[in-house]
Scaffold this motif. Sequence first.
Motif, short mmCIF file in Angstrom:
data_model
loop_
_atom_site.label_atom_id
_atom_site.label_comp_id
_atom_site.label_asym_id
_atom_site.label_seq_id
_atom_site.Cartn_x
_atom_site.Cartn_y
_atom_site.Cartn_z
N GLN A 125 0.84 -1.18 0.00
CA GLN A 125 0.00 0.00 0.00
C GLN A 125 0.88 1.24 0.00
OE1 GLN A 125 -2.26 -1.02 3.59
NE2 GLN A 125 -4.06 -1.39 2.32
N LEU A 126 0.55 2.18 -0.88
CA LEU A 126 1.31 3.42 -1.04
C LEU A 126 0.67 4.52 -0.20
CD1 LEU A 126 3.42 5.26 -2.54
CD2 LEU A 126 1.68 5.50 -4.35
N ALA B 21 -3.56 0.76 -3.01
CA ALA B 21 -3.03 -0.60 -3.10
C ALA B 21 -2.27 -0.81 -4.40
CB ALA B 21 -4.17 -1.61 -3.00
N LEU B 22 -1.16 -1.55 -4.31
CA LEU B 22 -0.43 -1.96 -5.51
C LEU B 22 -1.27 -2.97 -6.28
CD1 LEU B 22 1.96 -0.67 -3.89
CD2 LEU B 22 3.43 -2.44 -4.91
N ALA B 23 -1.37 -2.77 -7.58
CA ALA B 23 -2.03 -3.72 -8.47
C ALA B 23 -1.06 -4.05 -9.59
CB ALA B 23 -3.32 -3.12 -9.06
N GLN B 24 -0.81 -5.36 -9.77
CA GLN B 24 0.20 -5.77 -10.73
C GLN B 24 1.56 -5.15 -10.40
OE1 GLN B 24 -0.62 -7.81 -13.71
NE2 GLN B 24 -2.43 -8.17 -12.46
N GLY B 25 1.80 -4.93 -9.10
CA GLY B 25 3.08 -4.39 -8.65
C GLY B 25 3.21 -2.89 -8.80
N ARG B 26 2.11 -2.18 -9.08
CA ARG B 26 2.20 -0.73 -9.30
C ARG B 26 1.09 0.02 -8.57
NH1 ARG B 26 5.68 0.77 -13.27
NH2 ARG B 26 6.59 -0.92 -14.49
N GLN C 20 4.00 0.13 2.29
CA GLN C 20 3.92 -0.84 3.38
C GLN C 20 3.40 -2.16 2.83
OE1 GLN C 20 2.07 0.60 7.00
NE2 GLN C 20 1.12 -1.39 7.37
N ARG C 21 3.93 -3.27 3.33
CA ARG C 21 3.44 -4.58 2.90
C ARG C 21 1.95 -4.70 3.14
NH1 ARG C 21 6.52 -9.35 2.16
NH2 ARG C 21 4.71 -10.45 3.00
N ALA C 22 1.29 -5.45 2.26
CA ALA C 22 -0.16 -5.59 2.37
C ALA C 22 -0.57 -6.45 3.55
CB ALA C 22 -0.71 -6.19 1.08
N ASP C 23 0.27 -7.38 3.98
CA ASP C 23 -0.11 -8.34 5.02
C ASP C 23 0.63 -8.15 6.33
OD1 ASP C 23 2.36 -9.05 4.09
OD2 ASP C 23 1.90 -11.15 3.73
N SER C 24 1.34 -7.04 6.50
CA SER C 24 2.06 -6.78 7.74
C SER C 24 2.33 -5.28 7.85
CB SER C 24 3.39 -7.55 7.77
OG SER C 24 4.36 -6.94 6.96
#
Length: 268
Positions: free
Chosen positions: A179-180, A217-222, A247-251
């Motif tokens: 997440q940006l 949220a990052l989608a396809q790494g972007r 930040q990581r999506a799961d932590s």
Amino acid sequence: MHIKHRLAASLVPLCLWAATAPAYAQLAAGQRCAVQSGPQTAALVELYSSEGCSSCPPADQRLNALRKEAGAASLVVPLALHVTYWDQIGWTDPLAQAQFDARQAELLRHQPRHVAYTPQFFVGGTELRSWDTQLPAAIRRINATAAPVNISLSATPGQGGKLLLEANASAPDAQTGGQLYVAISESGIVSTVLRGENRGATLHHDAAVRLWLGPVALAQGRARLRREVNLPASWRPEYLQVVAFVQRADSSAILQAVSTAPCAKGVL
């Protein structure tokens, strides 16, 4: 330490520093400021603080001196987020925002101990309880890791005190989740506290967060965040910096961070 629950009861214009430093374009005052993260991971240091907390001023001072203490070779992005749960004790912190309470609680969901207090440091998304002795080492450990995400960030001044912010995050691995976020912080803030535990004290704040945007949220790494902001007259543009991090999506782990600090004249 004060616990929350107890309170409740060289290229031109693009220059490349070194292999571990971010590239940036440093332009004249009033022009666009653009920064690019480098291959190594910058340490995002978040301090949760309050003007109503008597044990917070030493932590504020430590954050204010962090870039100098860490050294020129270090990659560190400091942020001070002032919480509101001290306001009921006698002094309403003018820098406090409820969303910073929520941010602190979000980070704590991923920590071994889920206790909110001030002053509380997080480095790279992980709580650092022994910040008085371990901050430099924690920053070095993060800087020694390769970043899985690249971030480009720009701040472009417009007419009438407007500021156009644009942040782009990209990961070589399209499966990378994250997440940006983007924030505007202000340094050189001086505040005289009239009531509460710090009554009569004159406090100095650097990197105090004024505006918090995201997540995207990052989608396809972007991911991309673009926003035009109307800067309040009370904010001093020459003392403002813009920060972007993923930040990581799961932590709570921070994958990369970057700021406009290399643009010496602030954002306008």
